[in-house]
Write an enzyme that holds these catalytic residues in place. Structure first.
Site: not given
Length: 303
Positions: A143-145, A147, A244
């Site tokens: 997961l993105d930082r 998110t 996104r």
């Protein structure tokens, strides 16, 4: 003893910390605990339940009326509260010999990158060391930082390989919830196109095959105001930055998105949370279903 069978188990998540039982008839959790944990007061049993000391089939449960079925496995913490795992960045949702499921907060990387030491893998490895488990966390997906939400980490290379090689068959439901900018026109729909990174690592989309990866996202609007929409996204493919980019493609970027957004930032965070994760256990093949609440701050915008 009616309704109770203590299990002989090879479960090693918390050496010596838990007692294990198997349920033999339908019951509500609190009722079962009060009837079967001998020598424990009602207050102590309720405190153990509230303090996340009870697991049903490996999953932490705090609901008093949680329904039990014959064959369910219950583990009861010997201390009132399991104090072995503490982190302000993540919550341990489930653990067994092969894998863990965590809920990560905003602001922590899934794995190490460059000189940044703050990452989920490092936090888990520290915990495994403290609990004398001979394993390390293996990254299976990211997961993105910015998110938040649910993630699986394998505890050994074999489990990691099983998950990675058959990810799309093993994981049968992955859903995110997002606050997006503006009022969505459609209640639901699907967006599909090709996604590719440019040299600056920005992902862009194309309606025709541009040599990138085909990406499919299904969306369903849960709530809306004139300024924002609360949207559930179900991923059919798991591409980098997929939600996104697809949100931005629809003209309703995710709020707080500094890369693909429009500057709309009501909560001072990327408003994207992975809240449903369902998969077949790679080793036992059991159905594993996890859901976290929609972040209260997201809901608050739609009061």
């Amino acid at each position: 003893m009616k309704g109770l069978k203590q299990m002989k188990t090879n479960h090693t998540s918390h050496p010596g910390d838990y007692d294990y039982y198997e349920v033999s008839e339908d019951s509500a959790l609190l009722e079962w605990l009060l009837g079967n944990l001998k020598g424990e007061s009602r207050t102590k049993v309720k405190a153990t339940l509230k303090g996340r000391g009870i697991r049903v089939n490996g999953k932490q449960v705090t609901r008093f009326d949680y329904p039990l079925k014959p064959g369910d496995r219950i583990s009861v913490s010997r201390s009132k509260k399991n104090d072995t795992f503490h982190s302000r960045y993540l919550r341990l949702v489930y653990e067994d010999r092969f894998l863990v499921v965590v809920e990560k907060n905003v602001g922590i990387l899934s794995m190490a990158a460059g000189h940044s030491s703050l990452n989920v893998k490092a936090v888990l490895d520290d915990y495994f060391g403290k609990t004398r488990q001979k394993c390390t966390a293996h990254v299976v997906h990211r997961l993105d930082r910015e998110t938040s939400g649910l993630m699986i980490y394998a505890k050994d290379m074999q489990t990691e390989q099983l998950l990675e090689h058959d990810w799309h068959h093993i994981v049968y439901d992955r859903r995110y919830v997002a606050v997006v900018s503006g009022e969505m026109e459609d209640d639901e729909g699907t967006i599909a196109n090709w996604l590719q990174d440019n040299k600056a690592y920005v992902t862009y989309s194309s309606p025709v095959d541009n040599g990138g990866k085909y990406a499919v996202t299904h969306f369903h609007v849960l709530d809306r105001t004139v300024d924002h929409s609360l949207v559930e996204y179900r991923l059919e493919t798991g591409r980098k930055n997929q939600i996104r980019v697809h949100s931005a493609d629809m003209g309703h970027p995710v709020c707080g998105d500094t890369k693909y957004g429009n500057g709309d930032d009501p909560l001072h965070r990327l408003c994207l949370h992975a809240y449903v994760l369902c998969f077949y256990h790679p080793v036992t093949h059991e159905r594993m279903e996890f859901e976290t609440p929609i972040p209260p701050s997201f809901r608050h915008l739609f009061k």
